[in-house]
Design an enzyme around this catalytic site. Structure first.
Site, short mmCIF file in Angstrom:
data_model
loop_
_atom_site.label_atom_id
_atom_site.label_comp_id
_atom_site.label_asym_id
_atom_site.label_seq_id
_atom_site.Cartn_x
_atom_site.Cartn_y
_atom_site.Cartn_z
N GLY A 79 0.84 -1.20 0.00
CA GLY A 79 0.00 0.00 0.00
C GLY A 79 0.88 1.25 0.00
O GLY A 79 2.10 1.17 0.20
N GLN A 81 1.45 3.52 2.08
CA GLN A 81 2.27 3.71 3.29
C GLN A 81 2.92 2.40 3.72
O GLN A 81 3.07 2.12 4.90
CB GLN A 81 1.45 4.34 4.41
CG GLN A 81 1.23 5.83 4.24
CD GLN A 81 2.55 6.59 4.01
OE1 GLN A 81 3.55 6.32 4.64
NE2 GLN A 81 2.54 7.54 3.09
N SER A 82 3.33 1.59 2.73
CA SER A 82 3.96 0.32 3.06
C SER A 82 5.32 0.54 3.74
O SER A 82 6.25 1.12 3.15
CB SER A 82 4.16 -0.51 1.78
OG SER A 82 4.99 -1.61 2.05
N ASN A 83 5.41 0.07 4.97
CA ASN A 83 6.68 0.10 5.69
C ASN A 83 7.64 -0.93 5.12
O ASN A 83 8.85 -0.75 5.09
CB ASN A 83 6.45 -0.17 7.18
CG ASN A 83 5.55 0.88 7.78
OD1 ASN A 83 5.94 2.03 7.89
ND2 ASN A 83 4.32 0.51 8.14
#
Ligand SMILES: Cc1ncc(COP(=O)(O)O)c(C=O)c1O
Length: 338
Positions: A79, A81-83
């Site tokens: 996504g 905001q994929s960490n």
């Protein structure tokens, strides 16, 4: 199996040490809880590198594999905001590999939070606005993206979303051994480890690890995304694969996967929830610890609710899986708190 023999089995796999382990296990003393409950926080947010988080543990094994296969490019997706994407890009850069990140949404006008960090790493970012493929299984999504990535990038080491493979999950088997030892040292009793569940790899690794150790520690996943069809089946399958990799085949049924689905997701994956935001502020103000609005805030909201309802007792350890850069993509949480 005891902790030294589990560690010896893990030692058979190539591994690049990324995390500063063991991560601290700290009491959340100022957070009010019923008399029969004590709250703790396991600080995998402090694990490093590149602002930390749970994916560092998975990448220790995955990137070692990529290196052994002499990969020059690494591909993954997630996504906005994929960490996981941010951390994969950082580790790839540190190892001299070119990171390619796929996002299935339009490119935002401004890059914030994890996207900003990914662009700072000069990760090759591919925005392919196909949507999230809701209703697909995680495995089918990975197959599709792998094919797409091959068309866009060519030869590369492909890491499934969230590093969700048996090899990646070995990182959380190692974490299970670490937690088991910390719990024994502190003489904690009736322990439950609570974690956010996105792809389920963290949960699968912990489940496999505690099972192999015959540990009395329970684990509980809190769904923060409602992302995939058939999550418990997928987690059960990966947990079984992890045990087989370690030479102790086990079968897990979907019903063996301790997971609360949907209750604490809020409006949807990647969208902060009022309850998650409230938990985030509460932990900041009681413990000076920052959570994130996409994963850990929502999971903490679930934990606090379960404790308040008397559904979770004993020593409850919240696994802080990181994600703090995501906080900076949602400044309205801080400026307009309600
Ligand atoms: C901060 C954070 N916490 C929790 C999770 C969930 O971990 P998993 O995908 O292993 O379920 C993720 C990623 O998905 C994450 O980035």
């Amino acid at each position: 199996m005891n902790v030294p023999s589990l560690r010896a089995r893990l030692g058979r796999f190539p591994r690049i040490p990324l995390g500063a382990c063991p991560t601290p296990l700290e009491p959340l003393e100022r957070l009010s809880a019923p008399a029969q409950t004590a709250l703790w926080i396991k600080r995998d947010d402090c694990i490093g590198p590149a602002m930390g988080g749970n994916k560092a543990r998975k990448l220790e094994f995955l990137m070692a594999d990529a290196q052994q296969r002499r990969a020059r490019k690494v591909v993954t997706f997630g996504g906005l905001q994929s960490n996981h994407a941010r951390l994969t890009a950082a580790v790839a850069r540190n190892l001299g590999m070119e990171p390619h990140l796929f996002y299935f949404e339009p490119r935002p006008r401004e890059l914030a939070g994890n996207l900003l960090l990914a662009s700072m790493l000069d990760a090759k970012m591919h925005f392919v606005p196909l949507g999230r493929g809701g209703g697909m299984t995680l495995e089918a999504t990975n197959r599709l993206v792998r094919l797409l990535a091959w068309l866009f990038v060519g030869r590369a080491y492909f890491i499934p979303v969230g590093g969700h493979t048996a090899l990646g999950c070995l990182g959380y088997v190692a974490a299970a051994a670490e937690i088991h030892s910390q719990v024994e040292q502190r003489e904690l009793r009736n322990v439950t480890v609570v974690t956010a569940m996105g792809t389920g790899g963290t949960l699968a690794g912990l489940l496999a690890g505690f099972t192999l150790l015959h540990s009395p520690i329970r684990v509980l996943g809190i769904d923060v995304g409602k992302l995939w069809k058939g999550c418990p089946a997928s987690i059960a399958h990966v947990a079984g694969e992890v045990c087989a990799l370690l030479g102790e085949p086990q079968t897990f049924a979907p019903a063996d996967v301790p997971l609360i689905e949907e209750c604490y997701v809020g409006p949807g994956y990647g969208i902060p929830s009022p309850e998650g935001n409230a938990a985030l502020r509460q932990i900041a103000q009681c413990a000076g610890v920052f959570l994130d609005p996409i994963y850990t805030g929502k999971a903490m909201a679930g934990l606090l609710d379960l404790v308040a309802e008397g559904n979770l007792e004993g020593d409850v350890i919240f696994l802080h899986t990181g994600g703090i850069p995501g906080l900076f993509a949602f400044p309205q949480i801080i400026t307009h708190p309600t």
